[in-house]
Design a protein around this motif. Structure first.
Motif, PDB file in Angstrom:
ATOM      1  N   THR A 118       0.824  -1.191   0.000  1.00 14.26           N
ATOM      2  CA  THR A 118       0.000   0.000   0.000  1.00 14.26           C
ATOM      3  C   THR A 118       0.860   1.243   0.000  1.00 14.26           C
ATOM      4  OG1 THR A 118      -1.703  -1.131   1.223  1.00 14.26           O
ATOM      5  CG2 THR A 118      -1.767   1.255   1.244  1.00 14.26           C
ATOM      6  N   MET A 119       0.535   2.205  -0.881  1.00 13.36           N
ATOM      7  CA  MET A 119       1.210   3.491  -0.882  1.00 13.36           C
ATOM      8  C   MET A 119       0.184   4.605  -1.016  1.00 13.36           C
ATOM      9  SD  MET A 119       4.363   3.221  -0.469  1.00 13.36           S
ATOM     10  CE  MET A 119       4.796   1.654   0.203  1.00 13.36           C
ATOM     11  N   LEU A 120      -0.018   5.366   0.027  1.00 11.19           N
ATOM     12  CA  LEU A 120      -0.935   6.503  -0.014  1.00 11.19           C
ATOM     13  C   LEU A 120      -0.212   7.725  -0.532  1.00 11.19           C
ATOM     14  CD1 LEU A 120      -2.834   6.105   3.359  1.00 11.19           C
ATOM     15  CD2 LEU A 120      -3.728   5.707   1.075  1.00 11.19           C
ATOM     16  N   ARG A 121      -0.830   8.451  -1.479  1.00  5.83           N
ATOM     17  CA  ARG A 121      -0.228   9.649  -2.018  1.00  5.83           C
ATOM     18  C   ARG A 121      -0.112  10.694  -0.935  1.00  5.83           C
ATOM     19  NH1 ARG A 121      -0.719   9.196  -7.589  1.00  5.83           N
ATOM     20  NH2 ARG A 121       0.810  10.854  -7.732  1.00  5.83           N
TER      21      ARG A 121
ATOM     22  N   ALA B 236       3.237   7.138  -5.995  1.00  5.88           N
ATOM     23  CA  ALA B 236       2.479   5.917  -5.765  1.00  5.88           C
ATOM     24  C   ALA B 236       3.213   4.774  -6.443  1.00  5.88           C
ATOM     25  CB  ALA B 236       1.063   6.048  -6.317  1.00  5.88           C
TER      26      ALA B 236
ATOM     27  N   TRP C 203       4.322   1.848 -10.837  1.00  9.52           N
ATOM     28  CA  TRP C 203       4.435   3.191 -10.305  1.00  9.52           C
ATOM     29  C   TRP C 203       3.624   4.133 -11.190  1.00  9.52           C
ATOM     30  CZ3 TRP C 203       7.266   7.071 -13.065  1.00  9.52           C
ATOM     31  CH2 TRP C 203       7.977   6.587 -14.191  1.00  9.52           C
TER      32      TRP C 203
ATOM     33  N   ASP D 189      -4.808   7.487  -6.167  1.00 10.12           N
ATOM     34  CA  ASP D 189      -4.575   7.775  -4.753  1.00 10.12           C
ATOM     35  C   ASP D 189      -3.826   6.647  -4.069  1.00 10.12           C
ATOM     36  OD1 ASP D 189      -4.959   9.157  -2.205  1.00 10.12           O
ATOM     37  OD2 ASP D 189      -6.284   7.498  -1.757  1.00 10.12           O
ATOM     38  N   GLN D 190      -4.146   5.405  -4.344  1.00  5.04           N
ATOM     39  CA  GLN D 190      -3.505   4.263  -3.708  1.00  5.04           C
ATOM     40  C   GLN D 190      -3.414   3.138  -4.722  1.00  5.04           C
ATOM     41  OE1 GLN D 190      -4.550   3.277   0.384  1.00  5.04           O
ATOM     42  NE2 GLN D 190      -4.842   1.145  -0.198  1.00  5.04           N
ATOM     43  N   ILE D 191      -2.286   2.443  -4.775  1.00  5.39           N
ATOM     44  CA  ILE D 191      -2.070   1.402  -5.765  1.00  5.39           C
ATOM     45  C   ILE D 191      -1.533   0.150  -5.087  1.00  5.39           C
ATOM     46  CG2 ILE D 191       0.303   2.068  -6.377  1.00  5.39           C
ATOM     47  CD1 ILE D 191      -0.563   1.594  -9.360  1.00  5.39           C
TER      48      ILE D 191
ATOM     49  N   TRP E  68      -6.085   0.106  -8.136  1.00  7.09           N
ATOM     50  CA  TRP E  68      -5.867   1.440  -7.580  1.00  7.09           C
ATOM     51  C   TRP E  68      -7.195   2.145  -7.374  1.00  7.09           C
ATOM     52  CZ3 TRP E  68      -4.268   0.377 -12.702  1.00  7.09           C
ATOM     53  CH2 TRP E  68      -4.975   1.034 -13.719  1.00  7.09           C
TER      54      TRP E  68
END
Length: 411
Positions: free
Chosen positions: A5-8, A174, A184, A222-224, A233
């Protein structure tokens, strides 16, 4: 496979905050918790860099499964766990430092590795993900970049450069990793200064990039998340700032097929594992929402946890859903419980309470908790969900210090 998880950190995350009002391959061998003797003259954790001080293991009682608790000085909001059980996180150069580096904790050995030092890189570093031999992190300089580092050889590889992302106008990065592939999101600008984002795939073996799909202007990721076969995503529509919406999309790598999984405009925080995608839906600006589970094979889905914002004395809702090989986890608004949903039986299991974040991958789970020692004393907990709790075994002469099934790492 390693869903991450990667939150912007900038525009998209801000928009989702406005919208919602707040806040994955074969199973590897089960790691064994390293156990060391308590030290009486340890160096202060505030005066050393991560990786320079041995981790001390002390017991944590009353936790399900095999659990380690790592005591930080903050809530560890940017931490993830990999399918092999290793933990990746942004860490301070020194305790209580605002300069963050890239760290990896291996519960199998009890070791902490300082992978990237921002002082040596001469850059501000962002979030981190990891899988197998590679960790991925963001450089927030000009231009912003997505970087990978080999956790064994320390070789660094640039996976991508953000076309329009600069420190003067940061848009946040992201990304996610599975095996030797990194997904990415690149960002460019049209002539009229509208943002255009493209989902990219970088191959660590071939050292090549390819564009998968380009979003329409004003749509941002926003999230990927990525499990090696499917990329998911949450896609935010910013064309009408008075009515910002978000839906979940899935991209199948084998067929190059893109599909919208939600259409209600209130879906966010997607995670994928195998044939299932999980996300959160919100009907109001209440921070918590319902949890929806979608089957990619059948195209069907259902709410597996339903919110009730009007419940008393505390509104009922759920946050931070994630999915791994042992089920779906989330945070419940009821005493901030960390719960595990078993899709095969529909059973919900309460794992802990007082949590602030939860994330699962493979058969491992991590979460933050502020009640291990005392309220406000945050800990990061790690559990192997494939090893159910059994009666504790205390070796003779151990003075009750060693616990076979539950341990806490302090540093």
């Amino acid at each position: 496979m390693m869903p991450t998880t990667m939150l912007r950190s900038a525009l998209a995350g801000f928009l989702v905050a406005m919208l919602f009002g707040g806040c994955t391959a074969a199973n590897p061998p089960v790691p064994k918790a390293a156990v060391t003797s308590p030290t009486t003259s340890a160096v202060s954790a505030d005066s050393v860099s991560p990786g320079q001080q041995p981790l001390n293991v002390i017991p944590v009682s009353g936790k399900p499964y095999r659990t380690l608790a790592l005591k930080p000085t903050t809530g560890y909001s940017g931490v993830v766990v990999a399918d092999d059980g290793r933990i990746y996180l942004s860490c301070g150069v020194q305790k209580q430092s605002e300069a963050t580096g890239v760290c990896m904790i291996d519960p199998a050995t009890g070791s902490e590795t300082f992978l990237v030092d921002p002082r040596a890189d001469n850059a501000r570093l962002g979030s981190v993900a990891g899988n197998g031999a590679w960790a991925v992190y963001s450089r927030l300089d000009t231009p912003q970049r997505v970087m990978a580092i080999n956790t064994v050889t320390k070789e660094k590889v640039q996976a991508g450069t953000i076309s329009a992302g600069t420190t003067g106008n940061p848009v946040g990065l992201a990304f996610a990793i599975s095996g030797s592939q990194i997904v990415w999101v690149d960002e460019a600008e049209t002539a009229d200064k509208r943002r255009v984002e493209t989902v990219m795939l970088f191959d660590l073996e071939a050292r090549t990039n390819r564009a998968l799909t380009t979003l329409e202007p004003a749509f941002v990721v926003d999230q990927i998340d990525f499990d090696g076969a499917t990329i998911v995503w949450s896609q935010v529509d910013t064309s009408d700032m008075a009515n910002v919406t978000s839906n979940v999309y899935a991209y199948d790598l084998a067929s190059d097929k893109l599909q919208a999984l939600s259409t209600n405009g209130r879906a966010s925080m997607p995670q994928v594992h195998d044939r299932y995608v999980v996300w959160k839906t919100t009907a109001t600006r209440f921070a918590y929402g319902s949890v929806y589970l979608h089957d990619l094979t059948t195209g069907s889905g259902k709410e597996v946890a339903k919110a009730d914002p009007n419940a008393s004395p505390v509104p009922l809702g759920y946050d931070m859903p994630s999915i791994g090989g042992k089920g779906v986890t989330w945070i419940s608004s009821r005493n901030e419980r960390i719960e595990l949903y078993h899709p095969d039986t529909g059973r919900v299991e309460a794992l802990d309470q007082g949590g602030g974040r939860a994330f699962t991958a493979g058969h491992y789970l991590i979460w933050v908790n502020d009640s291990v020692a005392q309220k406000g004393d945050w800990h990061l907990l790690w559990s192997d969900l494939s090893a159910p709790a059994r009666a504790a075994t205390v070796p003779s002469g151990a003075g009750g210090w060693y616990n076979q099934r539950h341990a806490q790492i302090r540093f």
